[in-house]
Design a protein around this motif. Structure first.
Motif, PDB file in Angstrom:
ATOM      1  N   LYS A 177       7.742  -3.056 -37.644  1.00 14.20           N
ATOM      2  CA  LYS A 177       6.959  -2.157 -37.555  1.00 14.20           C
ATOM      3  C   LYS A 177       6.131  -1.800 -37.004  1.00 14.20           C
ATOM      4  O   LYS A 177       5.428  -2.540 -36.048  1.00 14.20           O
ATOM      5  CB  LYS A 177       5.711  -1.931 -39.191  1.00 14.20           C
ATOM      6  CG  LYS A 177       5.168  -1.073 -39.807  1.00 14.20           C
ATOM      7  CD  LYS A 177       3.747  -2.015 -40.800  1.00 14.20           C
ATOM      8  CE  LYS A 177       3.516  -0.671 -41.325  1.00 14.20           C
ATOM      9  NZ  LYS A 177       2.541  -1.026 -42.239  1.00 14.20           N
ATOM     10  N   GLU A 214       3.181   1.433 -35.807  1.00 13.50           N
ATOM     11  CA  GLU A 214       2.566   2.278 -36.195  1.00 13.50           C
ATOM     12  C   GLU A 214       2.972   4.369 -36.134  1.00 13.50           C
ATOM     13  O   GLU A 214       3.239   5.180 -37.137  1.00 13.50           O
ATOM     14  CB  GLU A 214       0.529   3.132 -35.523  1.00 13.50           C
ATOM     15  CG  GLU A 214       0.438   2.015 -36.578  1.00 13.50           C
ATOM     16  CD  GLU A 214      -0.008   1.845 -37.373  1.00 13.50           C
ATOM     17  OE1 GLU A 214      -0.426   2.677 -37.818  1.00 13.50           O
ATOM     18  OE2 GLU A 214       0.119   0.995 -38.410  1.00 13.50           O
ATOM     19  N   LYS A 215       3.341   4.842 -34.828  1.00 12.34           N
ATOM     20  CA  LYS A 215       3.603   5.986 -34.538  1.00 12.34           C
ATOM     21  C   LYS A 215       5.110   6.518 -33.300  1.00 12.34           C
ATOM     22  O   LYS A 215       5.291   5.293 -32.517  1.00 12.34           O
ATOM     23  CB  LYS A 215       2.671   6.605 -34.415  1.00 12.34           C
ATOM     24  CG  LYS A 215       1.437   6.865 -34.173  1.00 12.34           C
ATOM     25  CD  LYS A 215       0.735   8.037 -33.955  1.00 12.34           C
ATOM     26  CE  LYS A 215      -0.338   8.037 -34.329  1.00 12.34           C
ATOM     27  NZ  LYS A 215      -1.410   9.137 -33.645  1.00 12.34           N
ATOM     28  N   GLN A 255       0.168  11.448 -27.609  1.00 11.60           N
ATOM     29  CA  GLN A 255      -0.086  11.676 -28.482  1.00 11.60           C
ATOM     30  C   GLN A 255       1.180  11.190 -30.308  1.00 11.60           C
ATOM     31  O   GLN A 255       0.569  10.081 -31.191  1.00 11.60           O
ATOM     32  CB  GLN A 255      -1.078  12.453 -29.132  1.00 11.60           C
ATOM     33  CG  GLN A 255      -0.679  13.755 -29.434  1.00 11.60           C
ATOM     34  CD  GLN A 255      -0.885  14.761 -30.206  1.00 11.60           C
ATOM     35  OE1 GLN A 255      -1.971  14.794 -31.161  1.00 11.60           O
ATOM     36  NE2 GLN A 255      -0.825  15.899 -29.259  1.00 11.60           N
ATOM     37  N   TYR A 256       1.628  11.306 -29.994  1.00 12.43           N
ATOM     38  CA  TYR A 256       2.442  10.610 -30.703  1.00 12.43           C
ATOM     39  C   TYR A 256       3.313   9.411 -30.565  1.00 12.43           C
ATOM     40  O   TYR A 256       4.341   8.971 -32.262  1.00 12.43           O
ATOM     41  CB  TYR A 256       3.963  11.692 -31.060  1.00 12.43           C
ATOM     42  CG  TYR A 256       3.931  12.930 -31.311  1.00 12.43           C
ATOM     43  CD1 TYR A 256       3.124  13.674 -31.976  1.00 12.43           C
ATOM     44  CD2 TYR A 256       3.796  13.638 -30.024  1.00 12.43           C
ATOM     45  CE1 TYR A 256       2.641  14.847 -32.612  1.00 12.43           C
ATOM     46  CE2 TYR A 256       2.785  15.733 -30.256  1.00 12.43           C
ATOM     47  CZ  TYR A 256       2.601  15.632 -31.603  1.00 12.43           C
ATOM     48  OH  TYR A 256       1.914  17.604 -31.883  1.00 12.43           O
ATOM     49  N   VAL A 282       8.330   3.288 -38.569  1.00 11.06           N
ATOM     50  CA  VAL A 282       7.824   3.414 -37.913  1.00 11.06           C
ATOM     51  C   VAL A 282       7.022   4.276 -38.664  1.00 11.06           C
ATOM     52  O   VAL A 282       7.377   5.313 -40.041  1.00 11.06           O
ATOM     53  CB  VAL A 282       8.419   5.008 -36.946  1.00 11.06           C
ATOM     54  CG1 VAL A 282       7.757   6.006 -36.307  1.00 11.06           C
ATOM     55  CG2 VAL A 282       9.873   3.916 -36.130  1.00 11.06           C
ATOM     56  N   LYS A 283       5.636   3.978 -38.883  1.00 14.28           N
ATOM     57  CA  LYS A 283       4.688   4.782 -40.274  1.00 14.28           C
ATOM     58  C   LYS A 283       4.894   6.129 -39.918  1.00 14.28           C
ATOM     59  O   LYS A 283       4.540   7.221 -41.055  1.00 14.28           O
ATOM     60  CB  LYS A 283       3.265   3.822 -39.540  1.00 14.28           C
ATOM     61  CG  LYS A 283       2.639   4.366 -41.032  1.00 14.28           C
ATOM     62  CD  LYS A 283       0.824   2.923 -41.046  1.00 14.28           C
ATOM     63  CE  LYS A 283       0.146   3.978 -42.287  1.00 14.28           C
ATOM     64  NZ  LYS A 283      -1.069   2.796 -41.819  1.00 14.28           N
ATOM     65  N   GLU A 284       4.561   6.589 -38.777  1.00 12.99           N
ATOM     66  CA  GLU A 284       4.002   8.097 -38.980  1.00 12.99           C
ATOM     67  C   GLU A 284       5.286   8.265 -37.908  1.00 12.99           C
ATOM     68  O   GLU A 284       5.067   8.045 -36.123  1.00 12.99           O
ATOM     69  CB  GLU A 284       2.987   8.094 -38.157  1.00 12.99           C
ATOM     70  CG  GLU A 284       2.973   9.807 -37.743  1.00 12.99           C
ATOM     71  CD  GLU A 284       1.281  10.466 -37.114  1.00 12.99           C
ATOM     72  OE1 GLU A 284       1.068  10.904 -37.373  1.00 12.99           O
ATOM     73  OE2 GLU A 284       0.534   9.501 -38.029  1.00 12.99           O
ATOM     74  N   LEU A 285       6.643   9.290 -37.840  1.00 12.39           N
ATOM     75  CA  LEU A 285       7.516   9.483 -36.786  1.00 12.39           C
ATOM     76  C   LEU A 285       7.382  10.934 -36.985  1.00 12.39           C
ATOM     77  O   LEU A 285       7.970  12.014 -37.816  1.00 12.39           O
ATOM     78  CB  LEU A 285       8.718   9.423 -37.758  1.00 12.39           C
ATOM     79  CG  LEU A 285      10.035   9.328 -36.519  1.00 12.39           C
ATOM     80  CD1 LEU A 285      10.097   8.747 -35.178  1.00 12.39           C
ATOM     81  CD2 LEU A 285      11.756   9.489 -37.331  1.00 12.39           C
ATOM     82  N   THR A 286       7.665  11.668 -35.604  1.00 11.13           N
ATOM     83  CA  THR A 286       7.311  12.871 -35.075  1.00 11.13           C
ATOM     84  C   THR A 286       8.254  13.020 -34.822  1.00 11.13           C
ATOM     85  O   THR A 286       9.057  12.714 -33.784  1.00 11.13           O
ATOM     86  CB  THR A 286       6.257  13.371 -34.164  1.00 11.13           C
ATOM     87  OG1 THR A 286       4.617  12.719 -34.309  1.00 11.13           O
ATOM     88  CG2 THR A 286       6.590  14.612 -34.332  1.00 11.13           C
TER      89      THR A 286
END
Length: 252
Positions: free
Chosen positions: A8, A10-11, A42-43, A80-84
């Motif tokens: 896991k 975060e981004k 930032q991503y 991925v908790k926050e995938l851009t």
């Protein structure tokens, strides 16, 4: 897969598609998506399957751009908790100038003067070669071209050569992608398959990079441009090079 253990983070940032592993698609499709993200750091890291790490141009270009990257095993779970996900900047083979020009600006190595004339040979390639290559090379040498095999060079060396190049010529293939790193106002000669009316990516790229584009139709052994060998009409090649030279003289 759902019952397997997972890693896991975060981004993460996603910029690729199923073709991005190859040279043209990495530079023409993936990197424009990366730079379109703006402050991409930032991503989180760019997420790439671990086999991408075997391609020097992927590793070296990301290093030059100071991009954090995470090479992951595609056979294992990654949460991925926050995938851009960055949308494509243009359809493959086409170019959005505001997206592709920053790739040149960020990666180009500026030479002393762009005066070199380069012919990229595919003689060492597994497919899509010129059957009368020796005759073709002799004509290019006579016209003042250097002969290069770009697969022998590290990515940075290719950038250095292109930063000093005014004219680039070669058979339809990934090597012509390097026009990306020439100063604007250069000239491109693409050797194309007779009857191929849809493989126009290098014409589109030349237009986006503000280079003059020339082409010479050559007889392929089949209609499949990507898997055929070519016979170049040497008389037509001499005429095309003469036309390019005359156009350069008139522009001075």
């Amino acid at each position: 897969m759902f019952i397997k253990p997972f890693r896991k983070i975060e981004k993460g940032l996603w910029i690729i598609n199923e073709w991005s592993f190859e040279y043209f698609h990495w530079l023409a499709d993936a990197l424009p998506r990366l730079l379109a993200a703006g402050d991409y750091q930032q991503y989180g890291p760019v997420l790439l399957p671990e086999y991408y790490a075997t391609r020097p141009y992927v590793v070296e270009s990301l290093q030059r751009l100071n991009v954090p990257v995470l090479f992951f095993n595609p056979r294992k779970r990654l949460l991925v908790k926050e995938l851009t996900v960055v949308s494509p900047t243009a359809s493959t083979g086409n170019f959005n100038e505001p997206a592709i020009l920053p790739v040149r600006e960020r990666l180009m190595v500026h030479g002393k003067q762009a005066v070199r004339k380069i012919y990229i040979s595919r003689q060492k390639a597994a497919k899509r070669r010129i059957t009368n290559e020796e005759e073709v090379i002799a004509i290019f040498r006579e016209a003042g071209f250097e002969i290069h095999y770009f697969e022998d060079y590290p990515f940075t060396r290719q950038l250095e050569i292109m930063g000093e190049t005014r004219v680039l010529a070669g058979l339809h293939g990934a090597g012509l992608t390097n026009m990306l790193f020439m100063p604007p106002g250069g000239s491109i000669l693409e050797l194309r398959n007779v009857g191929d009316t849809h493989s126009n990516s290098f014409y589109s790229q030349a237009a986006a990079m503000r280079h003059s584009y020339y082409y010479l139709l050559c007889q392929g052994s089949s209609a499949d441009t990507h898997n055929t060998d070519f016979l170049v009409d040497t008389a037509q090649l001499k005429a095309a090079l003469a036309d390019m030279n005359n156009a350069e003289i008139k522009s001075l």
